[in-house]
Design a protein around this motif. Structure first.
Motif, PDB file in Angstrom:
ATOM      1  N   SER A 138       6.159   4.874  -4.040  1.00 51.53           N
ATOM      2  CA  SER A 138       7.174   3.984  -3.493  1.00 51.53           C
ATOM      3  C   SER A 138       6.523   3.129  -2.409  1.00 51.53           C
ATOM      4  CB  SER A 138       8.337   4.791  -2.911  1.00 51.53           C
ATOM      5  OG  SER A 138       7.885   5.670  -1.892  1.00 51.53           O
ATOM      6  N   SER A 143       7.321   8.727  -1.717  1.00 48.78           N
ATOM      7  CA  SER A 143       7.489   9.362  -3.029  1.00 48.78           C
ATOM      8  C   SER A 143       6.337   8.958  -3.937  1.00 48.78           C
ATOM      9  CB  SER A 143       8.820   8.939  -3.665  1.00 48.78           C
ATOM     10  OG  SER A 143       9.914   9.273  -2.845  1.00 48.78           O
ATOM     11  N   CYS A 145       4.932   9.618  -8.252  1.00 46.06           N
ATOM     12  CA  CYS A 145       5.180  10.235  -9.554  1.00 46.06           C
ATOM     13  C   CYS A 145       4.168   9.717 -10.567  1.00 46.06           C
ATOM     14  CB  CYS A 145       6.609   9.974 -10.028  1.00 46.06           C
ATOM     15  SG  CYS A 145       6.962   8.241 -10.387  1.00 46.06           S
ATOM     16  N   LEU A 154       6.494  14.587 -10.664  1.00 41.40           N
ATOM     17  CA  LEU A 154       6.682  14.168  -9.282  1.00 41.40           C
ATOM     18  C   LEU A 154       5.794  14.973  -8.337  1.00 41.40           C
ATOM     19  CD1 LEU A 154       9.477  13.444 -10.827  1.00 41.40           C
ATOM     20  CD2 LEU A 154      10.342  13.101  -8.519  1.00 41.40           C
ATOM     21  N   ASP A 156       4.482  15.607  -3.988  1.00 39.87           N
ATOM     22  CA  ASP A 156       4.712  15.437  -2.563  1.00 39.87           C
ATOM     23  C   ASP A 156       3.655  14.440  -2.084  1.00 39.87           C
ATOM     24  OD1 ASP A 156       4.751  15.531   0.205  1.00 39.87           O
ATOM     25  OD2 ASP A 156       5.073  17.690   0.318  1.00 39.87           O
ATOM     26  N   SER A 184      13.870   6.759  -4.145  1.00 38.42           N
ATOM     27  CA  SER A 184      14.877   7.754  -4.494  1.00 38.42           C
ATOM     28  C   SER A 184      15.150   7.873  -5.980  1.00 38.42           C
ATOM     29  CB  SER A 184      16.195   7.420  -3.773  1.00 38.42           C
ATOM     30  OG  SER A 184      16.608   6.095  -4.092  1.00 38.42           O
ATOM     31  N   CYS A 205      15.127  11.222  -7.992  1.00 36.36           N
ATOM     32  CA  CYS A 205      13.803  11.839  -7.824  1.00 36.36           C
ATOM     33  C   CYS A 205      13.816  13.159  -7.067  1.00 36.36           C
ATOM     34  CB  CYS A 205      12.869  10.872  -7.105  1.00 36.36           C
ATOM     35  SG  CYS A 205      12.381   9.455  -8.096  1.00 36.36           S
TER      36      CYS A 205
END
Length: 459
Positions: A138, A143, A145, A154, A156, A184, A205
């Protein structure tokens, strides 16, 4: 606020054969740009999304990361058999893709720019436009993925040592687009298969979020899609393109624009028509739904607003066009501010900056109050108050030589978008039950999507 009082400076990356330069401005002193970096050897270069870092590809195996504020090189990475590379939005991570010498070799590596440490590795067999970069972030890097076979993985984004923390099962998935800020939601594209329509699905997410999509839209006659999130992660624009139209008679195929929201309240089609425009540019106030002015920049390969909204840059670059390479910068009212020609020019980019760093444009506000545009004027006609100081052209110019035919399957979504432009009059009655605020959001997103360049940065 006058142009000279701009609270933050603009910068432009200009790449010629073998080297790049970084210009300061506009505005330019004595009509010419100041040089911040000059003749840095490279084969390619790209800013991070927030403009804090510059990634410079120096050779087939060497990548340099520069700090854009100090213009100093922070770190150099040596990566053998390098095929692709990407910088995360805030410049925290460098991602590299190498040619795998064996199936057991993990050929995608995520590096921490600050320390040079390897933080994550994985194996990826092939690299395509839809699958690179392998790990997507993002805009705030909160975020992250990855697209995998039949699923979205996904992570961390602050601690990749945890590995995959959540999986979203999506059979047949072929593409993803993570929302910008906040990260999100993620959109997933599933192509047509065995008579079933293609679809775009939106998933939350969060680790504890439901595995079912929060919104979904299906499409027949769908070859490819382009996905573009708004800022706020509440709406998604979907450009659906097919190789053939409904009548199976147009070799241009068919394009449709759809709008989908994360709360599922809006799911509709925005009327859309395309036409060939040889350099004609029409400026719109999307909030007021009115045309501001027109100008022309023939043979433009890229076009982009400056981060402060005061200047509009167009460039003719190789390898798309091998002659008449150059840069033009227009003021917000359409008049030509700067022009420079090059023997060969490969890349021109504004350094990204947050619009919050710039003030309002008093000149634009005044022009919006005073400018009167006759809607019945022919498209491409330039009003006297906004006409660029260019050479006069004959009343009946000679017809342009037609471009060579390219079948639809030879055009990907980006090249189609580069060759065709949204019809200059954006319909106000978009046939969606949206209020004015949502209509503004759709118009803004589409303008942004339509202006994104498809420059092929290669020599």
């Amino acid at each position: 606020m006058s142009v000279a009082d701009s609270p933050a400076s603009l910068e432009i990356l200009v790449r010629e054969p073998g080297a790049l330069a970084l210009w300061t401005g506009p505005p330019f002193t004595n009509g010419q740009p100041s040089i911040k970096l000059d003749r840095i050897p490279c084969t390619n270069a790209k800013f991070s999304e927030n403009g804090s870092k510059l990634m410079v590809i120096k050779s087939d195996s060497t990548i340099g990361i520069y700090d854009c504020k100090s213009s100093k090189e922070l770190r150099t990475f040596e990566v053998l058999n390098l095929l692709a590379n990407a910088l995360s939005p805030c410049g925290t991570y460098l991602q590299t893709f190498q040619k795998a010498l064996s199936p057991q070799q993990k050929n995608v590596t995520l590096w921490k720019v600050e320390t040079g440490d390897l933080v994550y590795q994985l194996f990826q067999k092939n690299m395509t436009k839809a699958s690179w970069p392998s790990i997507v972030f993002s805009s705030d890097e909160a975020s992250a993925c990855r697209l995998a076979t039949n699923e979205i993985q996904l992570f961390d984004a602050g601690d990749f040592s945890k590995g995959i923390i959540h999986r979203i099962r999506v059979p047949g998935i072929a593409g993803i687009e993570l929302s910008k800020t906040p990260g999100s939601h993620v959109a997933a594209f599933v192509p047509e298969s065995k008579g079933m329509p293609a679809s775009v699905q939106i998933f939350a997410c969060g680790k504890d979020s439901p595995s079912q999509p929060v919104a979904r839209r299906s499409f027949f006659r769908c070859s490819t899609v382009q996905l573009s999130w708004n800022y706020g992660s509440t709406g998604l624009l979907i450009v659906v393109q097919s190789d053939v139209d409904k009548t199976n008679q147009s070799y241009y195929g068919e394009s449709r624009l759809n709008y989908l929201t994360t709360d599922g309240t809006h799911d509709g089609v925005v009327p859309l028509r395309f036409g060939n425009l040889p350099g004609d540019m029409v400026f719109w106030d999307y909030m007021e739904k009115k045309q501001l002015g027109t100008t022309k920049a023939e043979w433009s390969v890229t076009s982009e607003w400056s981060p402060d909204g005061r200047y509009f840059l167009t460039a003719t670059t190789a390898p798309r066009l091998q002659v008449d390479n150059g840069i033009k910068i227009f003021l917000h009212n359409g008049s030509l501010y700067f022009k420079k020609m090059f023997d060969k020019l490969y890349q021109v980019d504004w350094k990204p900056e947050s619009p919050d760093k710039f003030g309002e444009i008093a000149e634009v506000v005044k022009s919006l109050d005073s400018l009167k545009v006759d809607d019945t004027k022919m498209r491409g006609q330039v009003s006297k108050s906004t006409q660029a100081p260019t050479k006069s052209s004959p009343a009946n110019p000679p017809a342009q030589k037609p471009a060579a035919y390219r079948p639809p399957h030879a055009k990907d979504a980006a090249s189609v978008q580069a060759e065709e432009s949204l019809e200059t009059r954006m319909p106000v009655d978009m046939k969606l039950s949206l209020d004015d605020g949502e209509m503004d959001e759709i118009s803004a997103l589409w303008c942004l999507l339509n202006l994104q360049s498809s420059t092929i940065h290669e020599q």
